[in-house]
Design a protein around this motif. Sequence first.
Motif, PDB file in Angstrom:
ATOM      1  N   VAL A 660      19.042  22.197  83.031  1.00 37.64           N
ATOM      2  CA  VAL A 660      18.311  23.224  82.910  1.00 37.64           C
ATOM      3  C   VAL A 660      17.312  23.443  83.960  1.00 37.64           C
ATOM      4  CG1 VAL A 660      18.447  23.832  80.424  1.00 37.64           C
ATOM      5  CG2 VAL A 660      16.645  22.312  81.429  1.00 37.64           C
ATOM      6  N   PHE A 661      16.944  24.433  84.294  1.00 41.19           N
ATOM      7  CA  PHE A 661      16.033  25.076  85.211  1.00 41.19           C
ATOM      8  C   PHE A 661      14.850  25.146  84.034  1.00 41.19           C
ATOM      9  CE2 PHE A 661      19.053  26.176  88.429  1.00 41.19           C
ATOM     10  CZ  PHE A 661      18.575  25.237  89.546  1.00 41.19           C
ATOM     11  N   PRO A 662      13.525  25.336  84.461  1.00 42.25           N
ATOM     12  CA  PRO A 662      12.908  24.936  85.624  1.00 42.25           C
ATOM     13  C   PRO A 662      12.923  23.542  86.115  1.00 42.25           C
ATOM     14  CG  PRO A 662      11.091  25.088  84.405  1.00 42.25           C
ATOM     15  CD  PRO A 662      12.392  25.511  83.578  1.00 42.25           C
ATOM     16  N   THR A 663      12.866  23.143  87.310  1.00 43.76           N
ATOM     17  CA  THR A 663      12.810  21.585  87.854  1.00 43.76           C
ATOM     18  C   THR A 663      11.675  20.984  87.573  1.00 43.76           C
ATOM     19  OG1 THR A 663      11.893  22.147  90.100  1.00 43.76           O
ATOM     20  CG2 THR A 663      14.544  22.554  89.692  1.00 43.76           C
ATOM     21  N   GLU A 669      15.501  29.179  88.062  1.00 47.18           N
ATOM     22  CA  GLU A 669      16.970  29.295  88.447  1.00 47.18           C
ATOM     23  C   GLU A 669      16.687  30.337  89.286  1.00 47.18           C
ATOM     24  OE1 GLU A 669      21.062  30.138  86.666  1.00 47.18           O
ATOM     25  OE2 GLU A 669      19.606  29.771  85.347  1.00 47.18           O
ATOM     26  N   ASP A 670      16.044  31.612  89.067  1.00 46.84           N
ATOM     27  CA  ASP A 670      16.108  32.562  90.128  1.00 46.84           C
ATOM     28  C   ASP A 670      15.394  32.144  91.336  1.00 46.84           C
ATOM     29  OD1 ASP A 670      17.319  34.312  88.479  1.00 46.84           O
ATOM     30  OD2 ASP A 670      15.373  35.157  87.471  1.00 46.84           O
ATOM     31  N   GLU A 671      14.408  31.437  91.347  1.00 47.92           N
ATOM     32  CA  GLU A 671      13.749  31.002  92.422  1.00 47.92           C
ATOM     33  C   GLU A 671      14.583  30.002  93.393  1.00 47.92           C
ATOM     34  OE1 GLU A 671       8.974  30.805  91.475  1.00 47.92           O
ATOM     35  OE2 GLU A 671      10.338  29.040  90.740  1.00 47.92           O
ATOM     36  N   ALA A 672      15.471  29.630  92.583  1.00 52.27           N
ATOM     37  CA  ALA A 672      16.473  28.357  93.267  1.00 52.27           C
ATOM     38  C   ALA A 672      17.482  29.291  93.954  1.00 52.27           C
ATOM     39  CB  ALA A 672      17.072  27.396  92.259  1.00 52.27           C
ATOM     40  N   ARG A 673      17.851  30.120  93.291  1.00 54.22           N
ATOM     41  CA  ARG A 673      18.993  31.090  93.916  1.00 54.22           C
ATOM     42  C   ARG A 673      18.390  31.835  95.059  1.00 54.22           C
ATOM     43  NH1 ARG A 673      20.775  33.051  89.667  1.00 54.22           N
ATOM     44  NH2 ARG A 673      22.602  32.074  89.510  1.00 54.22           N
ATOM     45  N   GLY A 674      17.144  32.353  94.921  1.00 56.40           N
ATOM     46  CA  GLY A 674      16.515  32.986  96.214  1.00 56.40           C
ATOM     47  C   GLY A 674      16.369  31.866  97.287  1.00 56.40           C
ATOM     48  N   ILE A 675      16.138  30.715  97.188  1.00 61.72           N
ATOM     49  CA  ILE A 675      15.951  29.901  98.023  1.00 61.72           C
ATOM     50  C   ILE A 675      17.299  29.688  98.942  1.00 61.72           C
ATOM     51  CG2 ILE A 675      15.648  27.085  98.507  1.00 61.72           C
ATOM     52  CD1 ILE A 675      13.447  27.279  96.426  1.00 61.72           C
ATOM     53  N   CYS A 676      18.467  29.442  98.009  1.00 57.97           N
ATOM     54  CA  CYS A 676      19.578  29.126  98.572  1.00 57.97           C
ATOM     55  C   CYS A 676      20.060  30.258  99.166  1.00 57.97           C
ATOM     56  CB  CYS A 676      20.466  28.757  97.501  1.00 57.97           C
ATOM     57  SG  CYS A 676      20.087  27.340  96.891  1.00 57.97           S
ATOM     58  N   GLN A 677      19.990  31.576  98.614  1.00 59.11           N
ATOM     59  CA  GLN A 677      20.597  32.633  99.403  1.00 59.11           C
ATOM     60  C   GLN A 677      19.761  33.091 100.641  1.00 59.11           C
ATOM     61  OE1 GLN A 677      20.409  35.639  96.223  1.00 59.11           O
ATOM     62  NE2 GLN A 677      22.747  35.134  95.765  1.00 59.11           N
TER      63      GLN A 677
END
Length: 988
Positions: A660-663, A669-677
């Motif tokens: 699970v997120f958060p780390t 999870e949304d922040e991680a997706r934003g970081i990656c995109q």
Amino acid sequence: SNPAYDPCLPNNHMDQTDLHRSALFQPEPTDKELCDRHIQEGWHVFNGGNSTIPTHCVTEYHCGTKYPIWMKGTLPSVGVTASRQGCIAMTSGTSGSCCELTIDIKVKNCGHFYVYHLKPTHFCPMAYCAGETYTCNVGGSGGQCRDPFPKMTDFPVLGKPEVVQNSTVRFPCEVQYPLGQPGVGFEVTWTVDGHTLVDPSNGVVIVNHLTGDSRTAYLDYNMLKGNLGKTLKCRVRSYFTNTTVLKSDSISSDGYFCGIKVLTERIVVDEKGPEKTVQVESTIPIPCNTGHAQDECKITFSVDTHTKDAMFSTCSYDIKLDPVTGKYLGSFKVTATKDFVSDGSQTHEVSFNPIVSFNHPVWSNYNVHPIHVTTENSEHGHCNAHGDPHMIRMDYRGQTNVYVTGELTMYECKSSNKPLQVQVKTWPCGHYHPCICALVAREGNDAVQIDMCEKRKNQHAVPELTILSERGLDGTTVERDRSGKKFFINFPSGARVVASTYVLTHGHNEKDGMMDVDIQAPPDNKGCGQGICGLWNDNPHDDLLGADGKHYSNHQITEFANTWRVKPSESLFNQVLTYQPHYSVQHAYCTCSNGRVDCTKGSKNPHKRNCNGKCRSVRMSRLNRHHYRRYSDDDIDGEVPVDDVIIKKRQNFNYKPPDVFPTTTGISEDEARGICQTGLSKATLYTRCHNEPGMNLTALVDSCMEDVKASGSDLFLVTQLSTFDSLCQNEVMKKLSNYKTSPDGDLIPPLDVTDHVCPNQCSLRGKCFLGHCSCQPGYTGVDCSINSNDSPSIVQIRGDGLCDIRRRPCLQTNIIAENIMETANLTCRFDQESGNSEMLAAELVSAWEILCFVPVHGVSNGNTLQQYNISISLDGTNFSSPHSFTVYDSVCYQCDVTGSCHLKNDACLIGGHCYPSGYTNTEHDKVCDPSRSQTEWSNTAVDHYTALSTGCQCQHDPSSYNCACCRNGGCQCIHHPNKCSECSVLGC
């Protein structure tokens, strides 16, 4: 005309003597038909004046010709000259005018005979008639009907060429006519492609005359100069030797092609193979000059084409005598270049260059008829492992996360003639997922290992490149990019394995080595792949086939990966690959493009220009059966075993990915997706490829989010960006439409995905423009990875700074360092205690390693010890802090990692040179005996019983141990066994 000129006078007219001009003679189909096309214009009489041109219609096929000429009108009175028309009947019947065609003639009555002024006829066969007496057929016999020339009933035979006295060649022409016939003659001439053959030296027609019983004429093949590639025939005309003016029509032999025949004119080859053979034959024997070895009786041709899409087993081939068939044959093989470009089916003309080396004028500048080679395209396979490690497989382009540690088979194809294998070693990257820290790539007899697995706690893990092949690499090339972080293994088949290496810093300055692995497999591997990369059979649904033969689902990746653990007996890591001859018998193929020949085995690999000419070849160490590892100088520098702390770390690692997120660092999870995109959009090739159909951005975002989840940061983001660029290059370079063609016919790959790509994503600290990083303030280096404020620093010297000249020559040493990069002035400085200092140019091995060349030292000449302080510099001016480096002779010195050395107890140091205990100086007959002196020679005759105060076994009484211990060739005395003597004098 001259009025005084009288054509009736004997010298003023010509005589046409041939009874077959009679209007009553009809030629048979086999007879030679008369023709006056070449008659000389002027006054003529017929048959000595006894015959006149008929003044009535003469139809076709009379007078010995097809179109006879008769005279319209009457004959003039005596002394009168009259102009008349010659008439030619163009039809066989008597109806019509019998004069469809006319020709002007004159006639004069000379009293007892008529003389005619005649012109050449319009065409053949057409001739003037003369007389109306019965005459024999041309082929008749008996009585007065003798043939005007010998009647030939068979065609002449042109025989195969013969070698005469091993130095020249001749063609025989056999006349088919009975022997024993008196007065016969035959005129033999020759034609090439229907044109009469002339002597090349003077332009005169080549004529042979055969008389008597001679029936064979010969043509020397030197006469064919400039006429190879044509069909030769011989022509024969017969005649009687007493009337050589009358000759029969020419009768021709069958033709004989003189030159090189390509027995396979159209060839289709596929990138999957197999190779095809082109066979060529010389229809003319190839002679030797007398005295030459038989294998010099050959002609060499060169192959040339305007493409590199086809490759040849040789760019020059010999044609020589094949003892089995008796023919003069040559051959070469052709294959399609595995160019990793989807270029469809293409046909190329392959020409054979004029011969220049063979010093025979007949063959010079002879162009052989070209052949056509069609190359069929086949797709290549592509598999990628990045980050920790996320796999993009051959057929399934989504991500597969492999969370196991150990040695794994990433890809292998064993059914091809040169098996391709890639094994990887995964291990815990700090406290994160597993990551790949080593790989071995093997094709046939060639194997290369890249290893950056940690062996000691807090060791700076850097790539070590080692050749595992028993006999060295046979055509495989290994290169690195300018940053020293990306390594390309290029196999001759076209296979390529790329390792992108990273050093991750985390925790308390812990540094872990990690690499991304990118595999491109050649088309002939299609359908034989297995391993974690999948089967490569165009079916994305059966990729997860375990080594146990079971199919696994996408929820059983760990179980699937565990089946691909490498058995210890099959591990390629740190093993010397036994040379197997059958892998080396493949043809070395060449490109023969535009007169340039490239047969280097690396030339087969389309990726040899990995960095568009900016790559560097890599210096590699060798592994052999006698030493575990070889470093520079091809020998070891104290290989370090893996310590227990690291072994425990690997054994106790059991990663379970957090669900699970958060780390732990609070990233949702949304922040991680934003970081990656957002991060992926910064990839060098993002704008070029984000809409490319073969790209799967979702898989890269997913694997990036997995990494963020595990590490709580964007630490692994650079690996996703590099993977994006690798996948983009693969997609773009597959399409032929993206290439340009050079004037030489080479395909030029698209610069925007080759030349303009920057190394290592500019470390996310700069912008990439046309292949060069423009770094943010404070950073430098080709990939912006160097902090401008930090000078280079030495971390350690391989072998702990010790080099034993008994192990290797110690002419170079490898230094692991930080803040280094490739510069024009990369320098190593060697300072000695004496104050001497020497600066030498250095080489960048990788982004973390420098090769220093050691100054010439005396240790290898018998001197004992040379100690240096080494420092390094990027500009030759500003140097790092020094590290000690010791070159020593282990025979007499024991040294430790601090550079502290002491003399061993069992050696001598005499005159500045090292000698082991017991070493005999034959010049002085003295010995090194450390028990007596470590600095002086000792006498050889020594009573060791007394010197050592201990006894040895007695030779005369083996149960007793109170005798002298004689060494250095001495023996116990018979009478005084506690003393020694030379063995030749035992009565002491």
